[in-house]
Design a protein around this motif. Structure first.
Motif, PDB file in Angstrom:
ATOM      1  N   GLU A 167       0.825  -1.218   0.000  1.00 48.83           N
ATOM      2  CA  GLU A 167       0.000   0.000   0.000  1.00 48.83           C
ATOM      3  C   GLU A 167       0.860   1.270   0.000  1.00 48.83           C
ATOM      4  O   GLU A 167       0.486   2.302  -0.545  1.00 48.83           O
ATOM      5  CB  GLU A 167      -0.842  -0.083   1.297  1.00 48.83           C
ATOM      6  N   GLY A 168       2.061   1.148   0.597  1.00 46.80           N
ATOM      7  CA  GLY A 168       2.928   2.321   0.767  1.00 46.80           C
ATOM      8  C   GLY A 168       3.773   2.666  -0.461  1.00 46.80           C
ATOM      9  O   GLY A 168       4.471   3.680  -0.458  1.00 46.80           O
ATOM     10  N   HIS A 169       3.717   1.845  -1.501  1.00 47.89           N
ATOM     11  CA  HIS A 169       4.535   2.109  -2.689  1.00 47.89           C
ATOM     12  C   HIS A 169       3.789   2.977  -3.700  1.00 47.89           C
ATOM     13  O   HIS A 169       2.606   2.759  -3.954  1.00 47.89           O
ATOM     14  CB  HIS A 169       4.898   0.791  -3.398  1.00 47.89           C
ATOM     15  N   LEU A 213      -3.016   9.341 -13.387  1.00 50.02           N
ATOM     16  CA  LEU A 213      -3.024   8.350 -12.308  1.00 50.02           C
ATOM     17  C   LEU A 213      -3.772   7.090 -12.731  1.00 50.02           C
ATOM     18  O   LEU A 213      -4.675   7.147 -13.568  1.00 50.02           O
ATOM     19  CB  LEU A 213      -3.737   8.911 -11.069  1.00 50.02           C
ATOM     20  N   GLY A 214      -3.401   5.949 -12.104  1.00 52.18           N
ATOM     21  CA  GLY A 214      -4.096   4.704 -12.411  1.00 52.18           C
ATOM     22  C   GLY A 214      -4.074   3.757 -11.223  1.00 52.18           C
ATOM     23  O   GLY A 214      -3.415   4.013 -10.211  1.00 52.18           O
ATOM     24  N   GLY A 215      -4.777   2.625 -11.353  1.00 53.99           N
ATOM     25  CA  GLY A 215      -4.852   1.644 -10.273  1.00 53.99           C
ATOM     26  C   GLY A 215      -5.437   2.297  -9.033  1.00 53.99           C
ATOM     27  O   GLY A 215      -6.438   3.008  -9.112  1.00 53.99           O
ATOM     28  N   LYS A 216      -4.765   2.099  -7.890  1.00 55.95           N
ATOM     29  CA  LYS A 216      -5.269   2.668  -6.629  1.00 55.95           C
ATOM     30  C   LYS A 216      -4.607   4.017  -6.315  1.00 55.95           C
ATOM     31  O   LYS A 216      -4.696   4.510  -5.183  1.00 55.95           O
ATOM     32  CB  LYS A 216      -5.004   1.682  -5.483  1.00 55.95           C
ATOM     33  N   ASN A 218      -3.903   7.722  -5.613  1.00 54.10           N
ATOM     34  CA  ASN A 218      -4.850   8.699  -5.072  1.00 54.10           C
ATOM     35  C   ASN A 218      -4.203  10.086  -5.009  1.00 54.10           C
ATOM     36  O   ASN A 218      -3.094  10.301  -5.519  1.00 54.10           O
ATOM     37  CB  ASN A 218      -5.313   8.257  -3.676  1.00 54.10           C
ATOM     38  N   ALA A 219      -4.892  10.998  -4.347  1.00 52.03           N
ATOM     39  CA  ALA A 219      -4.410  12.384  -4.288  1.00 52.03           C
ATOM     40  C   ALA A 219      -3.036  12.469  -3.617  1.00 52.03           C
ATOM     41  O   ALA A 219      -2.218  13.326  -3.979  1.00 52.03           O
ATOM     42  CB  ALA A 219      -5.426  13.250  -3.547  1.00 52.03           C
ATOM     43  N   LEU A 224       2.710  13.584  -4.122  1.00 55.09           N
ATOM     44  CA  LEU A 224       4.091  13.109  -3.997  1.00 55.09           C
ATOM     45  C   LEU A 224       4.831  13.241  -5.341  1.00 55.09           C
ATOM     46  O   LEU A 224       5.947  13.776  -5.402  1.00 55.09           O
ATOM     47  CB  LEU A 224       4.072  11.648  -3.533  1.00 55.09           C
ATOM     48  N   VAL A 225       4.189  12.779  -6.402  1.00 55.22           N
ATOM     49  CA  VAL A 225       4.835  12.828  -7.718  1.00 55.22           C
ATOM     50  C   VAL A 225       5.001  14.285  -8.169  1.00 55.22           C
ATOM     51  O   VAL A 225       6.025  14.668  -8.744  1.00 55.22           O
ATOM     52  CB  VAL A 225       4.027  11.996  -8.752  1.00 55.22           C
ATOM     53  N   ARG A 226       4.005  15.103  -7.856  1.00 59.17           N
ATOM     54  CA  ARG A 226       4.105  16.533  -8.198  1.00 59.17           C
ATOM     55  C   ARG A 226       5.297  17.163  -7.468  1.00 59.17           C
ATOM     56  O   ARG A 226       6.087  17.899  -8.050  1.00 59.17           O
ATOM     57  CB  ARG A 226       2.795  17.245  -7.805  1.00 59.17           C
TER      58      ARG A 226
END
Ligand SMILES: NC(=O)c1ccc[n+]([C@@H]2O[C@H](COP(=O)([O-])OP(=O)(O)OC[C@H]3O[C@@H](n4cnc5c(N)ncnc54)[C@H](OP(=O)(O)O)[C@@H]3O)[C@@H](O)[C@H]2O)c1
Length: 347
Positions: A167-169, A213-216, A218-219, A224-226
């Motif tokens: 879940e944390g990845h 975004l895809g799969g699970k 979320n915001a 994080l990616v931003r």
């Protein structure tokens, strides 16, 4: 100030050009921002020295903002507190890793990597990253996992890390043409998957990137990616169907600009300049012109009009470019690269 700008804008570019103003810029107007800029940001009063240095363009209002590349070039981003893993340690992984370290977002000891090529792992080791024997080990030692292999290897490396994903990845793929559906199929339905199309100037903190975004995912994953990509440039969230166009424009764009710089430098050499000075002048001209577009938010056509005096040297050069079909050539390049990206994503 808005009124002054509108007045000067009208005088300097005429009614036809005003009609070309982007709807986004109009939004900035209606938001009562003091300058044309999107996203709207508050204008900052120029110092006397800054005003003087822009004396050749008294018509321009320069917006100082977080998006100002000057500020970016010297800024150190707050530490990310996340471990970064690279599946594949090639050119893009290196550009990202170096860019993130340069901005202080992560240090080498927070970077895990894997690559079959010992030269690449040694290079990553040289800046403090830890090479692992397998992609699964990289995933075990990272929170954000960059899939930075060639598109044809993506399914394989994701199948290797799938059993250890939690879940944390956050799994960030930068592979051209590999769709969210394919990423989720390979990484599993619970994976937090983000598809990003960056470009190589992330090495110097000036990438132009877009994500979906895809799969699970979320915001939190998006934030994080931003945060990661804003440390090395700019990133926009788009619908996945637009990522091929992003690939055709900014993903492939550095090659178009490098070619343009080379050709400008050749022109300078043909006109008698030494090669090194010609190349430096060409590159600095592209850099400075891009900064003017970014910092003023003014339509590039209006900026072009401001530097083309009647019967002058610049309009003579512009005439030659138009005769050669330069606009159609750039547009066709973006469309051809977009078509190719669409083709690749269907293979
Ligand atoms: N370059 C760009 O301007 C750009 C821009 C946007 C997006 N991208 C995307 O970024 C991705 C990487 O591109 P790149 O230019 O960085 O490619 P690259 O330099 O070839 O790097 C890929 C690396 O992955 C390694 N690799 C191959 N199989 C692997 C495996 N099973 N596990 C771990 N590593 C493996 C390769 O090693 P070997 O060489 O030994 O196979 C190579 O060192 C691509 O998917 C591309 O579409 C690139």
């Amino acid at each position: 100030m808005l009124q002054i700008f509108r007045g000067v804008f009208a005088r300097s570019v005429g009614p036809a050009r005003q009609n070309l103003a982007l709807p986004a810029a109009n939004k900035a107007f209606s938001a009562a921002s003091a300058a044309i800029c999107w996203p709207p940001v508050p204008a900052v009063k120029l110092t006397e020295q800054q005003a003087k240095s822009r004396a050749h363009f008294p018509n321009l209002i320069v917006v100082e903002s977080a998006a100002n590349p000057d500020t970016m070039a010297t800024a150190t981003a707050p530490a990310l507190n996340k471990r970064i893993g690279f599946l594949g340690s090639g050119q893009m992984a290196e550009a990202l890793a170096r860019g993130l370290m340069k901005r202080g977002l992560v240090s080498g000891e927070h970077i895990a990597c894997n690559d079959p090529n010992p030269a690449r792992t040694n290079l990553f080791k040289s800046f403090g990253a830890t090479p692992y024997e397998s992609n699964a080990d990289v995933a075990r030692n990272a929170d954000v996992i960059f899939v930075a292999v060639k598109p044809q290897h993506v399914a394989q490396v994701l199948s290797e890390v799938r059993p250890v994903l939690t879940e944390g990845h956050t799994v960030v793929s930068i592979a051209a043409g590999i769709t969210i559906d394919k990423l989720v199929e390979a990484a599993g339905p619970d994976a937090h998957v983000v598809r990003v199309m960056p470009n190589t100037p992330c090495l110097v903190g000036e990438t132009a990137a877009a994500m979906c975004l895809g799969g699970k995912a979320n915001a939190d994953d998006e934030t994080l990616v931003r945060t990661i990509f804003e440390a090395v440039g700019k990133i926009y969230t788009v619908d996945e169907k637009l990522l091929a166009a992003v690939t055709g424009l900014s993903g492939s764009g550095p090659a178009y600009v490098f070619l343009m710089i080379e050709a400008l430098a050749d022109g300078g050499v043909r006109a008698g300049l030494p090669r090194d000075i010609a190349q430096a002048l060409a590159a600095q001209t592209v850099l400075g012109s891009a900064k003017m577009v970014m910092e003023t938010g003014t339509h590039p056509g209006a900026l072009k009009d401001m530097v083309t005096s009647p019967a002058g040297t610049t309009i003579a050069g512009v005439h030659e470019l138009e005769r050669a079909g330069i606009r159609a050539a750039f547009m066709n390049a973006v469309v051809a690269a977009t078509d190719r990206a669409n083709q690749l994503s269907k293979m």
